[in-house]
Write a protein that holds these residues in place. Sequence first.
Motif, PDB file in Angstrom:
ATOM      1  N   LYS A 110       0.834  -1.208   0.000  1.00  0.00           N
ATOM      2  CA  LYS A 110       0.000   0.000   0.000  1.00  0.00           C
ATOM      3  C   LYS A 110       0.868   1.257   0.000  1.00  0.00           C
ATOM      4  N   THR A 118       2.762   1.600  -3.371  1.00  0.00           N
ATOM      5  CA  THR A 118       1.858   2.010  -4.438  1.00  0.00           C
ATOM      6  C   THR A 118       1.702   3.528  -4.430  1.00  0.00           C
ATOM      7  N   ALA A 119       1.537   4.108  -3.240  1.00  0.00           N
ATOM      8  CA  ALA A 119       1.406   5.557  -3.121  1.00  0.00           C
ATOM      9  C   ALA A 119       2.699   6.262  -3.527  1.00  0.00           C
ATOM     10  N   LEU A 130       5.133   5.131  -5.555  1.00  0.00           N
ATOM     11  CA  LEU A 130       5.337   4.972  -6.995  1.00  0.00           C
ATOM     12  C   LEU A 130       4.445   5.926  -7.780  1.00  0.00           C
ATOM     13  N   GLU A 131       3.192   6.044  -7.349  1.00  0.00           N
ATOM     14  CA  GLU A 131       2.248   6.923  -8.025  1.00  0.00           C
ATOM     15  C   GLU A 131       2.700   8.372  -7.933  1.00  0.00           C
ATOM     16  N   LYS A 132       3.089   8.798  -6.743  1.00  0.00           N
ATOM     17  CA  LYS A 132       3.527  10.179  -6.532  1.00  0.00           C
ATOM     18  C   LYS A 132       4.811  10.478  -7.313  1.00  0.00           C
ATOM     19  N   GLY A 156       5.622   9.146 -10.106  1.00  0.00           N
ATOM     20  CA  GLY A 156       5.390   9.013 -11.542  1.00  0.00           C
ATOM     21  C   GLY A 156       6.033   7.777 -12.137  1.00  0.00           C
ATOM     22  N   THR A 166       5.551   4.224 -13.341  1.00  0.00           N
ATOM     23  CA  THR A 166       4.395   3.440 -13.765  1.00  0.00           C
ATOM     24  C   THR A 166       4.830   2.221 -14.573  1.00  0.00           C
ATOM     25  N   ALA A 207       6.731  -0.176 -12.016  1.00  0.00           N
ATOM     26  CA  ALA A 207       5.844  -0.136 -10.847  1.00  0.00           C
ATOM     27  C   ALA A 207       5.328  -1.535 -10.531  1.00  0.00           C
ATOM     28  N   ASN A 208       4.931  -2.264 -11.557  1.00  0.00           N
ATOM     29  CA  ASN A 208       4.436  -3.625 -11.346  1.00  0.00           C
ATOM     30  C   ASN A 208       5.521  -4.529 -10.752  1.00  0.00           C
ATOM     31  N   LYS A 245       5.971  -3.684  -7.043  1.00  0.00           N
ATOM     32  CA  LYS A 245       4.810  -4.213  -6.309  1.00  0.00           C
ATOM     33  C   LYS A 245       4.894  -5.730  -6.176  1.00  0.00           C
TER      34      LYS A 245
END
Length: 186
Positions: free
Chosen positions: A65, A68-69, A71-73, A75, A77, A81-82, A85
């Motif tokens: 969790k 994920t936050a 990686l998103e912040k 940028g 992807t 990112a996968n 995760k």
Amino acid sequence: MTDNVSLISGVALRYASALIDLAEEQGVIAEVEAGLYKFEALMNECEDLDRLIKSPAFTAEVQLKALTAVLEKAGITGLTANFVKLVAENQRLFALRSMINGFRVQLAERRGEVTAHVTTAQELSDEHIATLREAINASEGKNVNIAAKVDPSIIGGLIVKIGSRMVDASLRTKLNSLKFAMKEVG
């Protein structure tokens, strides 16, 4: 394989190899490389993120969790990112740095590159780095990446490490040799 590969665990090598293969298959090597290095920089800059990754006190769900936050912040992807995760889900975050290093080493090997770790007393100019790269390229016969580091304690000159080989042309080493020679004479 290079000497650096032996320093990377088997788990990390398997993950790194799988990531490179998948990235090549999807044609996204450059994006994955940039994403991994960006994430590595975040780990180096943020103690909390580093603690989250290293600590066994956090559950895989909490780590996933939080990552994920992050990686998103940041940028980051896609496949990168996968991958991060997946590593979290499989509870292998403790080996993430080794995986990134394994990715770097294997990618350089596939590209026919070597990394020269250069230590100098002062920061090198772009012109000096280019000249050094040309000289090492000529002696190695491969493309060379320069990883420069500044260590004022060497006083002057430089130390170059490529794999398990090292050339120490630092003023500190020359002065120590002279000091030793003077002790033998006197």
